[in-house]
Design a protein around this motif. Structure first.
Motif, mmCIF file in Angstrom:
data_model
loop_
_atom_site.group_PDB
_atom_site.id
_atom_site.type_symbol
_atom_site.label_atom_id
_atom_site.label_comp_id
_atom_site.label_asym_id
_atom_site.label_seq_id
_atom_site.Cartn_x
_atom_site.Cartn_y
_atom_site.Cartn_z
ATOM 1 N N MET A 60 18.562 56.244 -34.373
ATOM 2 C CA MET A 60 18.492 54.988 -34.941
ATOM 3 C C MET A 60 19.874 54.208 -35.031
ATOM 4 O O MET A 60 20.920 54.707 -35.283
ATOM 5 N N VAL A 61 19.713 52.838 -34.487
ATOM 6 C CA VAL A 61 20.811 52.054 -34.509
ATOM 7 C C VAL A 61 20.433 50.981 -35.490
ATOM 8 O O VAL A 61 19.808 50.295 -35.229
ATOM 9 N N VAL A 62 21.228 50.796 -36.604
ATOM 10 C CA VAL A 62 20.896 50.108 -37.575
ATOM 11 C C VAL A 62 21.909 49.080 -37.904
ATOM 12 O O VAL A 62 23.212 49.129 -37.861
ATOM 13 N N PHE A 63 21.513 47.744 -38.032
ATOM 14 C CA PHE A 63 22.147 46.483 -38.348
ATOM 15 C C PHE A 63 21.666 45.752 -39.438
ATOM 16 O O PHE A 63 20.508 45.893 -39.773
ATOM 17 N N SER A 64 22.634 45.045 -40.048
ATOM 18 C CA SER A 64 21.986 44.285 -41.303
ATOM 19 C C SER A 64 21.128 43.091 -40.806
ATOM 20 O O SER A 64 21.620 42.553 -39.570
ATOM 21 N N HIS A 65 20.379 42.487 -41.503
ATOM 22 C CA HIS A 65 19.444 41.463 -40.706
ATOM 23 C C HIS A 65 20.338 40.210 -41.031
ATOM 24 O O HIS A 65 19.992 39.147 -42.017
ATOM 25 N N SER A 66 21.707 39.940 -40.552
ATOM 26 C CA SER A 66 22.319 38.601 -40.788
ATOM 27 C C SER A 66 22.682 38.125 -39.440
ATOM 28 O O SER A 66 21.961 38.525 -38.392
ATOM 29 N N SER A 67 22.949 36.897 -39.353
ATOM 30 C CA SER A 67 23.163 35.969 -38.430
ATOM 31 C C SER A 67 23.813 37.033 -36.995
ATOM 32 O O SER A 67 23.307 36.786 -35.789
ATOM 33 N N TYR A 68 24.877 37.733 -37.295
ATOM 34 C CA TYR A 68 25.447 38.805 -36.374
ATOM 35 C C TYR A 68 24.723 39.931 -35.959
ATOM 36 O O TYR A 68 24.536 40.421 -34.810
ATOM 37 N N GLY A 69 23.807 40.312 -36.880
ATOM 38 C CA GLY A 69 22.937 41.348 -36.862
ATOM 39 C C GLY A 69 21.991 41.087 -35.605
ATOM 40 O O GLY A 69 21.428 41.733 -34.818
ATOM 41 N N TRP A 70 21.421 39.762 -36.019
ATOM 42 C CA TRP A 70 20.499 39.191 -34.722
ATOM 43 C C TRP A 70 20.818 39.037 -33.596
ATOM 44 O O TRP A 70 20.171 39.192 -32.684
ATOM 45 N N ASP A 71 22.076 38.967 -33.520
ATOM 46 C CA ASP A 71 22.860 38.534 -32.428
ATOM 47 C C ASP A 71 23.113 39.987 -31.470
ATOM 48 O O ASP A 71 22.513 40.007 -30.403
ATOM 49 N N LEU A 72 23.576 41.149 -32.308
ATOM 50 C CA LEU A 72 23.953 42.274 -31.462
ATOM 51 C C LEU A 72 22.747 43.068 -31.283
ATOM 52 O O LEU A 72 22.603 43.953 -30.267
ATOM 53 N N ALA A 73 21.830 43.261 -32.333
ATOM 54 C CA ALA A 73 20.842 44.193 -32.037
ATOM 55 C C ALA A 73 19.888 43.953 -30.959
ATOM 56 O O ALA A 73 19.859 45.034 -30.008
ATOM 57 N N PRO A 74 19.532 42.729 -30.346
ATOM 58 C CA PRO A 74 18.711 42.722 -29.187
ATOM 59 C C PRO A 74 19.476 43.085 -27.979
ATOM 60 O O PRO A 74 18.823 43.439 -26.980
ATOM 61 N N ARG A 75 20.949 42.855 -27.944
ATOM 62 C CA ARG A 75 21.710 43.101 -26.988
ATOM 63 C C ARG A 75 21.721 44.864 -26.857
ATOM 64 O O ARG A 75 21.580 45.272 -25.580
#
Ligand SMILES: Cc1cc2nc3c(=O)[nH]c(=O)nc-3n(C[C@H](O)[C@H](O)[C@H](O)COP(=O)(O)OP(=O)(O)OC[C@H]3O[C@@H](n4cnc5c(N)ncnc54)[C@H](O)[C@@H]3O)c2cc1C
Length: 284
Positions: A60-75
């Motif tokens: 699993m690769v985990v990000f916080s649900h923050s504006s930067y998380g939304w940017d990086l996660a789908p990439r």
């Protein structure tokens, strides 16, 4: 870290920051220096993360649900051809749980891909104990800048109200129905010697200023008394007010999720209840 703890999983952290301001925890930290790698550099940070992922081979690769998380996660999800689960709020039997229907329902979703990319809702997971110690650091870096140019920060306009200091907050939700009804919420707040706040739809509709918004994209408040009027209790709102000492909710729906965090749930039409309540308070 709390998410990994809940899964009883091993974890490695990735941070673009500075060696002089490290988070406290004992574990592995891949550290990229923000002065050379950029604070906002999604293309460059994606490359760095892919290198870390190739090394660590996580499930699993985990990000916080923050504006930067939304940017990086789908990439990252796209680069790995991995499934992405956004806004995870819980894990049940190892399966991520996501809110649906405005948080009225939760659904368990298991990904079929070998790697899953997730974003975690703020405040949804907490560690049993405060982390201590220092991480073991592996320095990484990139000169890549990608297709975006970060221009710098701009100071947000300072508003007239600081909800974080208020002892009593009465908040208006979409259930107030029309902008004129902000007045009765403000009047109740005044009768209780507090401030009035609002949920995001009320702010988005410009019925209240942004500095009155409570929630993940607004203020995080912890008053002695929080009154939620016509607010359903979506996780993004709860994350902003769940540290309140005593919560009263006024809602026509006895099953509204706010009932789960409220000490008192008044099942009533706020337009009827609030004016009567103000009258009673003013008579005290
Ligand atoms: C990335 C992201 C960030 C977000 N950040 C925030 C945030 O910071 N803060 C935030 O609040 N939201 C935030 N949201 C939005 C959040 O998901 C919800 O949509 C929002 O909180 C719902 O607001 P609400 O409860 O006022 O409206 P609704 O969910 O529409 O609820 C209205 C409630 O009013 C009740 N009601 C209706 N009429 C009456 C009446 N006459 N009397 C009494 N009750 C009545 C209904 O039963 C219902 O429970 C965010 C969403 C996203 C995706």
């Amino acid at each position: 870290m709390a998410f990994a703890e809940k899964l009883d999983a091993e974890s490695a952290m990735f941070l673009v920051g500075s060696e002089n301001a490290l988070p406290k925890f004992q574990g592995k930290l891949y550290l990229a220096d923000a002065t050379t790698c950029g604070e906002f550099n999604p293309d460059g940070h994606k490359q760095l993360l892919l290198e870390v992922i190739a090394k660590e081979k996580p499930e699993m690769v985990v990000f916080s649900h923050s504006s930067y998380g939304w940017d990086l996660a789908p990439r990252i999800a796209f680069a790995l051809k991995a499934a992405q689960l956004s806004e995870v709020v819980d894990v049940i039997d190892g399966v991520p749980v996501l809110p649906v229907c405005n948080s009225k329902l939760l659904r368990k979703v298991a990904a079929k891909t070998a790697v899953t990319v997730l974003t975690l809702q703020a405040g949804a997971f907490s560690l049993a104990d405060e982390p201590t110690g220092s991480p073991s650091i592996e320095k990484i870096g990139t000169a890549a800048t990608g297709k975006l140019v970060f221009d710098g920060y701009e100071q947000a306009e300072k508003g007239g109200v600081d909800l974080t200091k208020a002892q009593v907050i009465v908040s208006a939700g979409r259930g107030i129905g029309k902008p004129e009804n902000i007045a009765i919420i403000a009047e109740l707040a005044q009768a209780l010697k507090g401030e009035y706040g609002a949920s995001r739809p009320v702010v988005d509709a410009e019925w209240a200023e942004h500095n009155r918004q409570v929630g993940t994209t607004g203020q995080i408040v912890s008053p002695k008394l929080y009154m939620a009027c016509g607010i359903s209790g979506a996780i993004q709102h709860l994350a902003g007010m769940k540290k309140s000492e005593f919560v009263v909710a006024i809602n026509t729906d006895s099953d509204a999720p706010i009932g789960e965090v409220a000490d008192v749930l008044v099942v009533a039409d706020l337009k009827v209840f609030v004016p009567i309540f103000i009258e009673k308070i003013n008579k005290l």
